[in-house]
Design a protein around this motif. Structure first.
Motif, mmCIF file in Angstrom:
data_model
loop_
_atom_site.group_PDB
_atom_site.id
_atom_site.type_symbol
_atom_site.label_atom_id
_atom_site.label_comp_id
_atom_site.label_asym_id
_atom_site.label_seq_id
_atom_site.Cartn_x
_atom_site.Cartn_y
_atom_site.Cartn_z
ATOM 1 N N THR A 144 -15.869 -13.780 -11.075
ATOM 2 C CA THR A 144 -16.668 -12.828 -10.317
ATOM 3 C C THR A 144 -15.727 -11.984 -9.473
ATOM 4 N N LEU A 145 -15.900 -10.674 -9.550
ATOM 5 C CA LEU A 145 -15.083 -9.768 -8.742
ATOM 6 C C LEU A 145 -15.924 -9.214 -7.604
ATOM 7 N N PHE A 146 -15.372 -9.257 -6.402
ATOM 8 C CA PHE A 146 -15.968 -8.623 -5.238
ATOM 9 C C PHE A 146 -15.044 -7.458 -4.885
ATOM 10 N N TYR A 147 -15.618 -6.282 -4.708
ATOM 11 C CA TYR A 147 -14.805 -5.090 -4.504
ATOM 12 C C TYR A 147 -14.833 -4.597 -3.065
ATOM 13 N N GLY A 148 -13.645 -4.172 -2.574
ATOM 14 C CA GLY A 148 -13.503 -3.500 -1.308
ATOM 15 C C GLY A 148 -13.672 -2.015 -1.547
ATOM 16 N N PRO A 149 -12.874 -1.227 -0.879
ATOM 17 C CA PRO A 149 -11.676 -1.633 -0.140
ATOM 18 C C PRO A 149 -12.002 -2.133 1.259
ATOM 19 N N TRP A 150 -11.177 -3.119 1.676
ATOM 20 C CA TRP A 150 -11.282 -3.670 3.020
ATOM 21 C C TRP A 150 -9.909 -3.653 3.667
ATOM 22 N N GLN A 151 -9.914 -3.792 4.975
ATOM 23 C CA GLN A 151 -8.647 -3.971 5.685
ATOM 24 C C GLN A 151 -8.052 -5.307 5.240
ATOM 25 N N CYS A 152 -6.750 -5.361 5.198
ATOM 26 C CA CYS A 152 -6.074 -6.593 4.785
ATOM 27 C C CYS A 152 -6.162 -7.653 5.876
ATOM 28 N N ARG A 153 -6.325 -8.882 5.446
ATOM 29 C CA ARG A 153 -6.237 -10.001 6.390
ATOM 30 C C ARG A 153 -4.782 -10.152 6.809
ATOM 31 N N ARG A 154 -4.535 -10.914 7.856
ATOM 32 C CA ARG A 154 -3.188 -11.086 8.412
ATOM 33 C C ARG A 154 -2.186 -11.533 7.344
ATOM 34 N N GLU A 155 -2.546 -12.497 6.518
ATOM 35 C CA GLU A 155 -1.650 -13.016 5.479
ATOM 36 C C GLU A 155 -1.176 -11.904 4.542
ATOM 37 N N PHE A 156 -2.104 -11.026 4.120
ATOM 38 C CA PHE A 156 -1.745 -9.935 3.213
ATOM 39 C C PHE A 156 -0.859 -8.911 3.915
ATOM 40 N N MET A 157 -1.184 -8.598 5.156
ATOM 41 C CA MET A 157 -0.381 -7.639 5.917
ATOM 42 C C MET A 157 1.044 -8.169 6.086
ATOM 43 N N GLN A 174 7.379 -7.285 1.658
ATOM 44 C CA GLN A 174 7.621 -6.540 0.418
ATOM 45 C C GLN A 174 8.279 -5.199 0.710
ATOM 46 N N CYS A 175 7.741 -4.467 1.659
ATOM 47 C CA CYS A 175 8.306 -3.159 1.983
ATOM 48 C C CYS A 175 9.723 -3.302 2.530
ATOM 49 N N ALA A 176 9.951 -4.316 3.365
ATOM 50 C CA ALA A 176 11.291 -4.548 3.921
ATOM 51 C C ALA A 176 12.294 -4.851 2.808
ATOM 52 N N ARG A 177 11.875 -5.635 1.789
ATOM 53 C CA ARG A 177 12.777 -5.933 0.657
ATOM 54 C C ARG A 177 13.189 -4.668 -0.068
ATOM 55 N N GLU A 178 12.304 -3.677 -0.067
ATOM 56 C CA GLU A 178 12.587 -2.417 -0.743
ATOM 57 C C GLU A 178 13.150 -1.372 0.222
ATOM 58 N N SER A 179 13.445 -1.800 1.446
ATOM 59 C CA SER A 179 13.981 -0.916 2.494
ATOM 60 C C SER A 179 13.082 0.294 2.746
ATOM 61 N N LEU A 180 11.785 0.039 2.724
ATOM 62 C CA LEU A 180 10.803 1.089 2.967
ATOM 63 C C LEU A 180 9.898 0.679 4.122
ATOM 64 N N PRO A 181 9.468 1.630 4.930
ATOM 65 C CA PRO A 181 8.503 1.283 5.976
ATOM 66 C C PRO A 181 7.128 0.996 5.369
ATOM 67 N N LEU A 182 6.390 0.080 6.000
ATOM 68 C CA LEU A 182 5.020 -0.201 5.619
ATOM 69 C C LEU A 182 4.121 0.806 6.321
ATOM 70 N N LYS A 183 3.294 1.486 5.554
ATOM 71 C CA LYS A 183 2.353 2.450 6.118
ATOM 72 C C LYS A 183 0.972 1.828 6.306
ATOM 73 N N GLY A 184 0.584 0.930 5.387
ATOM 74 C CA GLY A 184 -0.725 0.300 5.468
ATOM 75 C C GLY A 184 -0.904 -0.723 4.372
ATOM 76 N N CYS A 185 -2.056 -1.369 4.394
ATOM 77 C CA CYS A 185 -2.382 -2.401 3.407
ATOM 78 C C CYS A 185 -3.866 -2.292 3.106
ATOM 79 N N MET A 186 -4.209 -2.339 1.832
ATOM 80 C CA MET A 186 -5.598 -2.216 1.411
ATOM 81 C C MET A 186 -5.962 -3.389 0.510
ATOM 82 N N TRP A 187 -6.986 -4.133 0.910
ATOM 83 C CA TRP A 187 -7.507 -5.242 0.127
ATOM 84 C C TRP A 187 -8.501 -4.649 -0.855
ATOM 85 N N LEU A 188 -8.154 -4.656 -2.127
ATOM 86 C CA LEU A 188 -8.929 -3.976 -3.148
ATOM 87 C C LEU A 188 -10.083 -4.801 -3.695
ATOM 88 N N ALA A 189 -9.808 -6.058 -3.976
ATOM 89 C CA ALA A 189 -10.821 -6.900 -4.611
ATOM 90 C C ALA A 189 -10.504 -8.360 -4.349
#
Length: 168
Positions: free
Chosen positions: A4-17, A23-38
């Motif tokens: 069963t799929l539940f669809y967002g988009p929702w704000q990311c929970r702390r764990e995802f953020m 992930q962004c730090a590993r790629e030497s990029l700033p994090l702009k945001g996080c979107m919980w899709l499903a």
């Protein structure tokens, strides 16, 4: 097995953020945001081989997207990537169907495949781990919300609840 799929988009929970920050730090990029899709809920019913007793189990898996400050592709390069997806789409749907059940459709029209990391920001067009089925209206909403996530706009730049929906 039932998926069963539940669809967002929702704000990311702390764990995802937190994962996105890493992930962004590993790629030497700033994090702009996080979107919980499903959120995928897997349920299984069966019986044990050794003992003929019924067994039920289940798990959840959140699908989210890290809006790192990825460079955008030129239009011509994006179209090349889209063509790769167009050529891969049918076989991907068949493989998905064998693993999770039939690819969803509305009427006689298949739902779009949503690229979690979108093609414009360098997402892999044929990576099965980068594609989920999305209801047409939800897919459109993702397209409307991604620019705000990449721009670091609210609500995508702040942490949301652990579970933003009810499924009972």
């Amino acid at each position: 097995m039932k998926t069963t799929l539940f669809y967002g988009p929702w704000q990311c929970r702390r764990e995802f953020m937190n994962d996105c920050q890493k992930q962004c730090a590993r790629e030497s990029l700033p994090l702009k945001g996080c979107m919980w899709l499903a959120d995928l809920r897997f349920e299984w019913e069966g019986s044990l081989v050794l003992l003929p007793v019924p067994v039920e189990a289940g798990s959840r898996y959140g699908i989210y997207h890290c809006c790192c400050d990825y460079p955008t592709l030129p239009k011509a390069k994006k179209e090349v990537e889209r063509k790769k997806w167009d050529n891969f789409r049918e076989s991907f749907r068949q493989k998905w169907g064998k693993k999770f059940g039939e690819w969803p459709e509305q009427g006689d029209v298949f739902w779009p495949g949503h690229h979690i990391r979108d093609l414009w920001h360098g997402g892999a067009p044929v990576d099965p781990n980068n594609i989920i089925p999305a209801e047409p209206g939800v897919h459109d909403e993702y397209g409307r919300q991604y620019p705000g996530c990449y721009a670091g706009q609210a609500p995508w730049n702040t942490v949301g609840p652990d579970l933003p929906y009810t499924d009972n």
